[in-house]
Write a protein that holds these residues in place. Structure first.
Motif, short mmCIF file in Angstrom:
data_model
loop_
_atom_site.label_atom_id
_atom_site.label_comp_id
_atom_site.label_asym_id
_atom_site.label_seq_id
_atom_site.Cartn_x
_atom_site.Cartn_y
_atom_site.Cartn_z
N GLY A 209 15.49 72.24 57.32
CA GLY A 209 15.26 72.33 58.76
C GLY A 209 14.33 71.24 59.28
O GLY A 209 14.10 71.16 60.49
N ALA A 210 13.79 70.42 58.39
CA ALA A 210 12.83 69.39 58.83
C ALA A 210 13.53 68.28 59.61
O ALA A 210 14.76 68.15 59.57
N ASN A 211 12.76 67.48 60.30
CA ASN A 211 13.31 66.37 61.08
C ASN A 211 12.59 65.07 60.73
O ASN A 211 11.41 64.95 61.06
N PRO A 212 13.25 64.11 60.05
CA PRO A 212 14.61 64.21 59.52
C PRO A 212 14.67 65.17 58.33
O PRO A 212 13.71 65.28 57.58
N PRO A 213 15.84 65.81 58.17
CA PRO A 213 15.98 66.78 57.08
C PRO A 213 15.99 66.09 55.72
O PRO A 213 16.32 64.91 55.62
N PHE A 214 15.63 66.82 54.70
CA PHE A 214 15.70 66.26 53.35
C PHE A 214 15.94 67.39 52.37
O PHE A 214 15.80 68.57 52.71
N MET A 215 16.31 66.98 51.14
CA MET A 215 16.69 67.96 50.13
C MET A 215 16.26 67.39 48.78
O MET A 215 16.53 66.24 48.49
N TYR A 216 15.59 68.19 47.97
CA TYR A 216 15.12 67.68 46.67
C TYR A 216 16.19 67.84 45.57
O TYR A 216 16.05 67.29 44.50
N TRP A 217 17.22 68.62 45.82
CA TRP A 217 18.19 68.93 44.77
C TRP A 217 19.23 67.82 44.62
O TRP A 217 19.51 67.09 45.57
N ASN A 218 19.87 67.78 43.46
CA ASN A 218 21.10 67.01 43.32
C ASN A 218 22.17 67.95 42.74
O ASN A 218 21.91 69.15 42.56
N ARG A 219 23.34 67.41 42.42
CA ARG A 219 24.40 68.33 42.01
C ARG A 219 24.07 69.02 40.68
O ARG A 219 24.47 70.16 40.45
N ALA A 220 23.31 68.32 39.83
CA ALA A 220 22.95 68.94 38.54
C ALA A 220 21.99 70.12 38.74
O ALA A 220 22.00 71.08 37.96
N THR A 221 21.17 70.03 39.79
CA THR A 221 20.27 71.16 40.10
C THR A 221 21.11 72.41 40.34
O THR A 221 20.80 73.49 39.82
N ASP B 203 10.39 72.81 41.80
CA ASP B 203 9.31 72.22 42.58
C ASP B 203 9.86 71.10 43.48
O ASP B 203 11.05 71.06 43.74
N ALA B 204 9.00 70.20 43.90
CA ALA B 204 9.45 69.17 44.86
C ALA B 204 10.19 68.06 44.13
O ALA B 204 9.73 66.92 44.01
N GLY B 205 11.37 68.38 43.63
CA GLY B 205 12.20 67.43 42.91
C GLY B 205 13.44 68.15 42.43
O GLY B 205 13.56 69.36 42.63
N PRO B 206 14.37 67.45 41.78
CA PRO B 206 15.64 68.07 41.39
C PRO B 206 15.59 68.85 40.07
O PRO B 206 16.52 69.59 39.75
N ASN B 207 14.52 68.66 39.28
CA ASN B 207 14.48 69.32 37.97
C ASN B 207 14.17 70.81 38.12
O ASN B 207 13.53 71.22 39.09
N VAL B 208 14.64 71.58 37.15
CA VAL B 208 14.56 73.04 37.27
C VAL B 208 13.74 73.62 36.11
O VAL B 208 13.82 73.11 34.99
N LYS B 209 12.96 74.63 36.39
CA LYS B 209 12.27 75.35 35.33
C LYS B 209 12.86 76.75 35.26
O LYS B 209 12.99 77.42 36.29
N VAL B 210 13.21 77.17 34.04
CA VAL B 210 13.85 78.48 33.88
C VAL B 210 12.91 79.39 33.09
O VAL B 210 12.46 79.05 32.00
N ASN C 99 25.32 67.47 32.89
CA ASN C 99 24.33 66.66 33.62
C ASN C 99 22.88 66.95 33.25
O ASN C 99 21.97 66.43 33.87
N VAL C 100 22.71 67.79 32.24
CA VAL C 100 21.33 68.06 31.78
C VAL C 100 20.96 67.01 30.74
O VAL C 100 21.64 66.81 29.75
N GLN C 101 19.84 66.29 30.99
CA GLN C 101 19.44 65.22 30.07
C GLN C 101 18.63 65.75 28.91
O GLN C 101 18.72 65.26 27.80
N ASN C 102 17.79 66.75 29.19
CA ASN C 102 16.93 67.26 28.13
C ASN C 102 16.35 68.60 28.56
O ASN C 102 16.29 68.89 29.76
N THR C 103 15.92 69.39 27.59
CA THR C 103 15.16 70.59 27.94
C THR C 103 13.88 70.61 27.09
O THR C 103 13.87 70.08 25.98
N TYR C 104 12.83 71.19 27.65
CA TYR C 104 11.56 71.28 26.94
C TYR C 104 11.13 72.75 27.00
O TYR C 104 11.08 73.33 28.09
N LEU C 105 10.84 73.29 25.84
CA LEU C 105 10.45 74.71 25.80
C LEU C 105 8.93 74.83 25.86
O LEU C 105 8.22 74.27 25.03
#
Ligand code: 2P0
Length: 324
Positions: free
Chosen positions: A248-260, A282-289, A308-314
């Motif tokens: 909803g921001a102006n200009p709008p933006f989105m931190y996700w990409n298709r892999a997100t 968080d403020a980027g496309p990477n995901v924490k599960v 599209n997942v490059q790596n995972t860290y436990l």
């Protein structure tokens, strides 16, 4: 006069999103985080009357002039507190790649606050260190403590009641955090710029403020009662609400990409298959599960299968500040 300190990164379960005072890094809302065991910053600070300026060496390289200016600004506060005017050499090392999608400013300013104050001869407790770290980067105030941590936003104009506090030790409840790297490309809109634009322009920001305190209270309750399903569902919806404000921001933006989105869908399908896993972003496309230790291998394997997942860290809950 030299000291070395280490602080670990943290991920937000209830997000810090928006400032009520930009120069004092005072947040609009309370937030909640887990300090991670795997990723940390180690910082050595040496003050000397012999130095004409501050020097900042990051991962064995001289930092850019922009980074240097931020560090000098921060050290000015430390000098102001101590009454000494000496300059310093700061050596900082992350044990994770800076571009790997982990917030290095949180661990970075927490370690710097601890090392710089000790090196200059101040003996601050954790509350004062949390307040000081906040003045470098908001989320850094939470990295002073290990385990599960809240940042109480405070009400005062001068920020003296805005600092982090421990909620639960990591050992009280072991959870697993699978950190999913989908890209290491630096984001185009920093979290600082993103939250500012959202506060100033997004009509959805008021919805965020209307609901975040209830999320915070319920998530804290879920932590205290070790109710994983409740915790997971709240953190997921809190993350989605934060990201909705950016649209909803102006200009709008989105931190996700298709892999997100691929990761989000996979987490939902894990849940349909009976495995309790919940995402946060968080403020980027990477995901924490987030999942329970009994499920961590299954969760990790299913996420690593995504093209599209490059790596995972436990990760697991980690410690607070240490001096080396
Ligand atoms: C958080 N983030 O609670 C939220 C969730 C990003 C999304 O804290 O401007 O680097 O230095 O105070 O701490 C990232 O913001 O921002 C952040 P500044 P910071 O973890």
């Amino acid at each position: 006069m030299k000291a070395t300190a280490r602080a670990h990164t943290n991920i937000a379960l209830i997000k810090y999103w928006g400032k009520r005072d930009e120069s004092l890094f005072l947040p609009m809302n309370n937030s909640l985080s887990i300090t991670l065991d795997k990723f940390h910053t180690t910082t050595a600070v040496e003050f000397c009357p012999c130095l004409p300026v501050d020097l900042f060496i990051m991962n064995n390289q001289l930092a850019s002039s922009t980074e240097m200016a931020k560090i000098t600004h921060f050290l000015d506060r430390v000098r102001g507190m101590s009454g000494k005017s000496w300059h310093a050499v700061v050596h900082s090392t992350n044990n994770f790649p800076t571009a790997a999608g982990f917030a290095s400013s949180a661990s970075g300013y927490a370690a710097l606050a601890a090392a710089a104050t000790k090196a200059i001869g101040l003996d601050l407790g954790n509350k004062a260190l949390s307040q000081l770290a906040r003045l470098g980067s908001g989320s850094a105030c939470r990295s002073i403590y290990g385990g599960y941590v809240e940042w109480q936003k405070g009400e005062k104009k001068d920020g003296t009641d805005s600092f982090a506090k421990p909620v639960l030790e990591g050992g009280d409840w072991d959870l697993s955090i699978v950190s999913v790297l989908v890209t290491d490309t630096p984001k185009t809109i920093s979290s600082r710029e993103g939250m500012k634009r959202t506060v100033e322009t997004s009509p959805f920001y008021s919805g965020w403020l209307d609901s975040v305190e209830a999320d915070f209270l319920h998530a804290k309750e879920a932590l205290i009662y070790h109710d994983f399903e409740l915790l997971g569902s709240i953190i997921e919806s809190n993350a989605l609400k934060m990201h909705a404000t950016t649209l909803g921001a102006n200009p709008p933006f989105m931190y996700w990409n298709r892999a997100t989105l691929d990761v989000i869908k996979e987490v939902q399908s894990l849940r349909s298959g009976g495995i309790q896993a919940y995402f946060t972003i968080d403020a980027g496309p990477n995901v924490k599960v987030l999942c329970q230790p009994k499920d961590e291998q299954a969760v990790r394997e299913s996420l690593e299968k995504l093209p599209n997942v490059q790596n995972t860290y436990l990760c697991h809950p980690g410690p607070g500040l240490t001096y080396l």
